[in-house]
Design a protein around this motif. Sequence first.
Motif, PDB file in Angstrom:
ATOM      1  N   SER A   1      18.575 -65.444  44.299  1.00  0.00           N
ATOM      2  CA  SER A   1      18.087 -65.912  46.143  1.00  0.00           C
ATOM      3  C   SER A   1      19.732 -66.111  46.700  1.00  0.00           C
ATOM      4  O   SER A   1      20.340 -66.570  46.331  1.00  0.00           O
ATOM      5  CB  SER A   1      17.621 -66.917  46.159  1.00  0.00           C
ATOM      6  N   GLY A   2      19.253 -65.592  48.586  1.00  0.00           N
ATOM      7  CA  GLY A   2      19.789 -66.149  49.127  1.00  0.00           C
ATOM      8  C   GLY A   2      20.020 -64.880  50.036  1.00  0.00           C
ATOM      9  O   GLY A   2      19.716 -64.383  50.123  1.00  0.00           O
ATOM     10  N   PRO A   3      21.295 -64.217  50.321  1.00  0.00           N
ATOM     11  CA  PRO A   3      22.057 -62.889  51.463  1.00  0.00           C
ATOM     12  C   PRO A   3      21.123 -61.763  49.934  1.00  0.00           C
ATOM     13  O   PRO A   3      21.098 -61.691  49.037  1.00  0.00           O
ATOM     14  CB  PRO A   3      22.795 -62.970  51.887  1.00  0.00           C
ATOM     15  N   PRO A   4      20.238 -61.153  51.414  1.00  0.00           N
ATOM     16  CA  PRO A   4      19.571 -59.889  49.837  1.00  0.00           C
ATOM     17  C   PRO A   4      20.851 -58.778  50.356  1.00  0.00           C
ATOM     18  O   PRO A   4      21.589 -58.551  50.887  1.00  0.00           O
ATOM     19  CB  PRO A   4      18.658 -59.546  50.516  1.00  0.00           C
ATOM     20  N   LEU A   5      20.312 -58.469  48.813  1.00  0.00           N
ATOM     21  CA  LEU A   5      21.906 -57.331  48.046  1.00  0.00           C
ATOM     22  C   LEU A   5      20.425 -56.377  47.640  1.00  0.00           C
ATOM     23  O   LEU A   5      20.248 -56.085  46.482  1.00  0.00           O
ATOM     24  CB  LEU A   5      22.442 -57.950  47.706  1.00  0.00           C
ATOM     25  N   VAL A   6      20.994 -54.543  48.156  1.00  0.00           N
ATOM     26  CA  VAL A   6      20.684 -53.974  47.752  1.00  0.00           C
ATOM     27  C   VAL A   6      21.764 -52.924  46.723  1.00  0.00           C
ATOM     28  O   VAL A   6      22.451 -52.777  47.041  1.00  0.00           O
ATOM     29  CB  VAL A   6      19.882 -52.971  48.622  1.00  0.00           C
ATOM     30  N   LEU A   7      21.534 -52.905  45.181  1.00  0.00           N
ATOM     31  CA  LEU A   7      22.063 -51.876  44.483  1.00  0.00           C
ATOM     32  C   LEU A   7      21.924 -50.453  44.077  1.00  0.00           C
ATOM     33  O   LEU A   7      20.039 -50.832  43.741  1.00  0.00           O
ATOM     34  CB  LEU A   7      22.766 -52.710  42.967  1.00  0.00           C
ATOM     35  N   LEU A   8      22.400 -49.775  44.408  1.00  0.00           N
ATOM     36  CA  LEU A   8      21.991 -48.688  44.170  1.00  0.00           C
ATOM     37  C   LEU A   8      22.516 -47.973  43.066  1.00  0.00           C
ATOM     38  O   LEU A   8      23.821 -47.666  43.440  1.00  0.00           O
ATOM     39  CB  LEU A   8      22.330 -47.581  45.921  1.00  0.00           C
ATOM     40  N   HIS A   9      21.950 -47.367  42.165  1.00  0.00           N
ATOM     41  CA  HIS A   9      22.494 -46.463  41.014  1.00  0.00           C
ATOM     42  C   HIS A   9      23.635 -45.390  41.267  1.00  0.00           C
ATOM     43  O   HIS A   9      23.109 -44.271  42.419  1.00  0.00           O
ATOM     44  CB  HIS A   9      21.519 -46.136  39.789  1.00  0.00           C
ATOM     45  N   GLY A  10      23.892 -44.635  40.521  1.00  0.00           N
ATOM     46  CA  GLY A  10      24.888 -43.170  40.309  1.00  0.00           C
ATOM     47  C   GLY A  10      23.155 -42.134  39.931  1.00  0.00           C
ATOM     48  O   GLY A  10      22.512 -42.430  39.817  1.00  0.00           O
ATOM     49  N   SER A  11      24.106 -41.001  39.772  1.00  0.00           N
ATOM     50  CA  SER A  11      23.262 -40.401  39.211  1.00  0.00           C
ATOM     51  C   SER A  11      23.621 -39.923  37.491  1.00  0.00           C
ATOM     52  O   SER A  11      24.890 -40.579  37.046  1.00  0.00           O
ATOM     53  CB  SER A  11      22.940 -38.941  40.042  1.00  0.00           C
ATOM     54  N   GLY A  12      22.809 -38.799  36.894  1.00  0.00           N
ATOM     55  CA  GLY A  12      23.637 -38.507  35.761  1.00  0.00           C
ATOM     56  C   GLY A  12      22.329 -38.660  34.830  1.00  0.00           C
ATOM     57  O   GLY A  12      20.922 -39.077  34.826  1.00  0.00           O
ATOM     58  N   PRO A  13      22.230 -38.391  33.915  1.00  0.00           N
ATOM     59  CA  PRO A  13      21.203 -38.224  32.520  1.00  0.00           C
ATOM     60  C   PRO A  13      20.943 -39.632  32.042  1.00  0.00           C
ATOM     61  O   PRO A  13      21.605 -40.424  31.321  1.00  0.00           O
ATOM     62  CB  PRO A  13      22.282 -37.362  31.491  1.00  0.00           C
ATOM     63  N   GLY A  14      19.519 -39.824  32.699  1.00  0.00           N
ATOM     64  CA  GLY A  14      18.860 -40.940  31.410  1.00  0.00           C
ATOM     65  C   GLY A  14      19.388 -42.145  32.506  1.00  0.00           C
ATOM     66  O   GLY A  14      18.938 -43.585  32.921  1.00  0.00           O
ATOM     67  N   VAL A  15      19.892 -41.736  33.927  1.00  0.00           N
ATOM     68  CA  VAL A  15      20.148 -43.359  34.471  1.00  0.00           C
ATOM     69  C   VAL A  15      19.286 -43.713  35.074  1.00  0.00           C
ATOM     70  O   VAL A  15      18.163 -43.741  35.786  1.00  0.00           O
ATOM     71  CB  VAL A  15      21.351 -42.628  36.301  1.00  0.00           C
TER      72      VAL A  15
END
Length: 286
Positions: free
Chosen positions: A28-42
């Motif tokens: 909870s708290g300020p929203p934080l969106v985390l975005l992954h990189g590319s690659g096999p099986g990511v």
Amino acid sequence: MSAELTAESTTRWVTVDGLKLRYHEAGSGPPLVLLHGSGPGVSGWANFGANLPVLAEHFRCLILDQPGFGASGRPEVYDRNYLRIAADAVIGLLDQLELPSAHLLGNSMGGAVATLVALEHGARVDRLVLMAPGGVGVNALGPEPSEGIRRLLDFTVEPTRERVLAWLRTMVFDEQILTDELIDNRLAAASDPAAIAALRDAYATFANPAFAEQVPLWARLRTLRNQVLMLWGRDDRVTPAEGALLPSRQLPNADLRLFGRCGHWVQIERKAAFERAVTDFLTDGL
């Protein structure tokens, strides 16, 4: 808290533009969106699942599987640059969750997506953490594509265990991190024909002249007014550290932190330092 934060217990679903997208939510708290990189099986969980217990103590964390990756659906046809497809998914996620704005944290390709969102939807983005971001740095000293990107492309042509291992070795400074379990899990996820097709199709949009951006991301950085923290591994063989020099001068409100004994995966190889840096930056002045 950490015992409860499994991939299964944190899984949520949202539909954006007809695509069913998976994300993991905790805290909870300020929203934080985390975005992954590319690659096999990511996937989002593969990139950031281990960081979730610490970050969820301070933020409402939303780890998104971007379209075509992890368990998220993909468009039938990629009719534009993949970064724009992914950026629209981020805005769609915020809209569905009724969030007027959020912090964005992007790794590699996810850093490019986060930067594009901030450039074109500035009011929806609070602060930015860019971890060895694609498209933002300019590699003036080494060959293009980099060693890591070449190994990734090799895998998409012939998805074997040897080739996924060759790619993983370019991702880290300390190869002891690459356990048999990690390699086998990545290979199992990456060997799905749908996952291979999604990866190939996404990368094809980057090479298609019809989908090229009129102005590349790195040439637009002066107009980005958000506070930015850039995190880079000194020994990165995917997006080399010298690529940080241009954005560190062009971004008007940016700090740069370079991590020794670290490759492309700062969040894994320098886990505790990464979590401290992100938390300090996003909570400073609040």
